[in-house]
Design a protein around this motif. Structure first.
Motif, PDB file in Angstrom:
ATOM      1  N   UNK A 128       0.838  -1.206   0.000  1.00 46.66           N
ATOM      2  CA  UNK A 128       0.000   0.000   0.000  1.00 46.66           C
ATOM      3  C   UNK A 128       0.869   1.250   0.000  1.00 46.66           C
ATOM      4  N   UNK A 129       0.530   2.215  -0.847  1.00 43.58           N
ATOM      5  CA  UNK A 129       1.157   3.545  -0.784  1.00 43.58           C
ATOM      6  C   UNK A 129       0.093   4.535  -0.322  1.00 43.58           C
ATOM      7  N   UNK A 130       0.381   5.254   0.761  1.00 45.40           N
ATOM      8  CA  UNK A 130      -0.556   6.272   1.244  1.00 45.40           C
ATOM      9  C   UNK A 130       0.095   7.638   1.110  1.00 45.40           C
ATOM     10  N   UNK A 131      -0.536   8.523   0.352  1.00 41.49           N
ATOM     11  CA  UNK A 131      -0.077   9.903   0.205  1.00 41.49           C
ATOM     12  C   UNK A 131      -0.793  10.719   1.277  1.00 41.49           C
ATOM     13  N   UNK A 132      -0.019  11.266   2.241  1.00 39.70           N
ATOM     14  CA  UNK A 132      -0.623  12.001   3.346  1.00 39.70           C
ATOM     15  C   UNK A 132      -0.436  11.247   4.654  1.00 39.70           C
ATOM     16  N   UNK A 133      -0.501  12.010   5.772  1.00 39.65           N
ATOM     17  CA  UNK A 133      -0.334  11.385   7.089  1.00 39.65           C
ATOM     18  C   UNK A 133      -1.227  12.070   8.120  1.00 39.65           C
ATOM     19  N   UNK A 134      -2.309  12.727   7.647  1.00 42.34           N
ATOM     20  CA  UNK A 134      -3.246  13.398   8.555  1.00 42.34           C
ATOM     21  C   UNK A 134      -4.286  12.406   9.079  1.00 42.34           C
ATOM     22  N   UNK A 153       3.957   2.299   2.367  1.00 34.80           N
ATOM     23  CA  UNK A 153       4.843   3.445   2.162  1.00 34.80           C
ATOM     24  C   UNK A 153       4.004   4.675   2.490  1.00 34.80           C
ATOM     25  N   UNK A 154       4.450   5.428   3.492  1.00 36.79           N
ATOM     26  CA  UNK A 154       3.737   6.658   3.877  1.00 36.79           C
ATOM     27  C   UNK A 154       4.520   7.828   3.289  1.00 36.79           C
ATOM     28  N   UNK A 175       3.524  -3.201  11.794  1.00 37.46           N
ATOM     29  CA  UNK A 175       3.435  -3.148  10.328  1.00 37.46           C
ATOM     30  C   UNK A 175       4.808  -2.813   9.736  1.00 37.46           C
ATOM     31  N   UNK A 176       5.028  -3.277   8.486  1.00 36.04           N
ATOM     32  CA  UNK A 176       6.254  -2.934   7.761  1.00 36.04           C
ATOM     33  C   UNK A 176       5.984  -1.601   7.050  1.00 36.04           C
ATOM     34  N   UNK A 177       6.717  -0.567   7.442  1.00 34.38           N
ATOM     35  CA  UNK A 177       6.418   0.780   6.943  1.00 34.38           C
ATOM     36  C   UNK A 177       7.679   1.491   6.470  1.00 34.38           C
ATOM     37  N   UNK A 178       7.598   2.097   5.282  1.00 36.78           N
ATOM     38  CA  UNK A 178       8.660   2.975   4.799  1.00 36.78           C
ATOM     39  C   UNK A 178       8.145   4.406   4.886  1.00 36.78           C
ATOM     40  N   UNK A 179       9.011   5.305   5.389  1.00 36.60           N
ATOM     41  CA  UNK A 179       8.620   6.710   5.576  1.00 36.60           C
ATOM     42  C   UNK A 179       9.292   7.542   4.471  1.00 36.60           C
ATOM     43  N   UNK A 180       8.499   8.157   3.595  1.00 35.20           N
ATOM     44  CA  UNK A 180       9.077   8.945   2.490  1.00 35.20           C
ATOM     45  C   UNK A 180       8.789  10.434   2.701  1.00 35.20           C
ATOM     46  N   UNK A 181       9.859  11.228   2.692  1.00 40.33           N
ATOM     47  CA  UNK A 181       9.750  12.681   2.796  1.00 40.33           C
ATOM     48  C   UNK A 181       9.341  13.204   1.406  1.00 40.33           C
TER      49      UNK A 181
END
Ligand code: NDP
Length: 295
Positions: A128-134, A153-154, A175-181
């Motif tokens: 899953x790719x999620x655009x946004x973190x609100x 991927x957040x 969860x397996x999570x990648x944090x993208x700036x």
């Protein structure tokens, strides 16, 4: 013998500020009418200072439940008697349900999203790719993790909100999570199964706003979803459709969180198509043009 007529209506509603443009009343009352329920759903302007009194008022008047929208989703928690699992994980409540006289906070935003996604694919094992973190991203991410998604991927511009969501996902949900700036146009990895715009980019009146994303990285194997309910056909949804992706618009999430709320409050399974139609009438381009001409 016929029973005496009853003039009493069961009460539900939404607390928020501002509330005038929130379309939930039209959607929920369409379902109440369709199912011949003598229930009401009131749009209630509640200021942050008045929130505690408003919850006391709902208790005193025997409300069966109510939704909370901005700015009350977090602030309402101390006024309630308990929280459901998702609301407790997210730290936010959008739906309050009266159960055995106690007001219990639930979060149906993410559940509504997952319900609309399930009509297209099972999120279990998906990337899953999620655009946004609100708030919307948080609700969706938690619910997808509970539904067994494989990895996330957040992608977010602000680092504080991103860090808070990534921490929640890693520590509470394992969860397996990648944090993208999010700097410049983001290139989606071709391995992504589901891509979700959970930012507010594209919301009316900025209907033509463009997501900072390389459109060429969308591939036809991806399911693409947008949380923006108004207008439902965002530029992102149109780009994704043109790339051959299967798409889910923001009305899907809005309708399904409403379906779950009505189920919690009344015990019936409302007709989602009736609710979607009520919203489509409100958000149709023709009505928008009329609105613009008169504003
Ligand atoms: P929040 O304010 O909590 O979060 C907004 C998010 O959008 C943040 O991640 C923010 O990033 C990002 N963002 C906003 N503008 C930009 C920009 N120009 N560039 C990059 N990122 C941006 O809002 P919510 O999460 O509560 O709501 C988001 C949207 O979801 C709203 O439009 C709302 O209408 C919709 N929504 C839809 C629902 C439905 O049922 N369909 C239910 C709930 C919400 P940053 O942290 O960097 O500021």
């Amino acid at each position: 013998m016929t029973s005496a007529p009853s003039f009493k209506q069961e009460l539900t509603g939404v607390f928020g500020q501002p509330i005038a443009e929130n379309p939930s009343q039209a959607m929920v009352e369409a379902a109440y009418r369709h199912h011949r329920l003598p229930w009401r759903y009131l749009s209630l302007e509640v200021s942050p200072d008045g929130l505690g009194d408003a919850v006391c008022g709902a208790r005193a008047m025997g409300f069966r439940g109510f939704n909370c929208t901005l700015p009350h989703k977090v602030a309402v928690i101390p006024h309630l008697d308990g929280l459901g699992e998702s609301a407790s994980l997210m730290g936010a409540v959008n739906c309050v349900v009266r159960r055995d006289g106690r007001l219990i906070g639930e979060n149906t935003d993410g559940k509504g999203f997952v319900q609309s996604l399930r009509q297209m694919l099972d999120p279990a094992g998906k990337r899953i790719v999620i655009l946004g973190a609100g708030g919307a991203a948080r609700a969706i991410a938690v619910e997808l993790a509970l539904a067994g998604a494989a990895s996330f991927i957040i992608v977010n511009r602000g680092r504080t909100r991103a860090a808070s969501l990534v921490e929640l996902m890693r520590t509470r949900l394992r969860a397996e999570v990648e944090d993208v700036d999010w700097q410049g146009d983001y290139r989606l990895p071709s391995s992504a199964d589901v891509v979700i715009n959970a930012t507010s980019i594209g919301l009316y009146p900025d209907a033509h706003a463009r997501l900072p994303l390389q459109v060429a990285s969308l591939t036809s194997s991806m399911v693409v979803a947008d949380v923006i309910p108004n207008p439902p056909q965002t530029r992102f949804i149109r780009d994704a459709r043109a790339a051959g992706c299967r798409v889910i618009d923001g009305l899907g999430m809005l309708v399904n969180q409403g379906v779950i709320g009505i189920r919690y409050w009344t015990g019936i399974e409302p007709d989602a198509a009736v609710m979607r139609r009520a919203l489509e009438e409100i958000f149709s381009p023709r009505l928008h043009e009329a609105h613009l001409q008169h504003s």
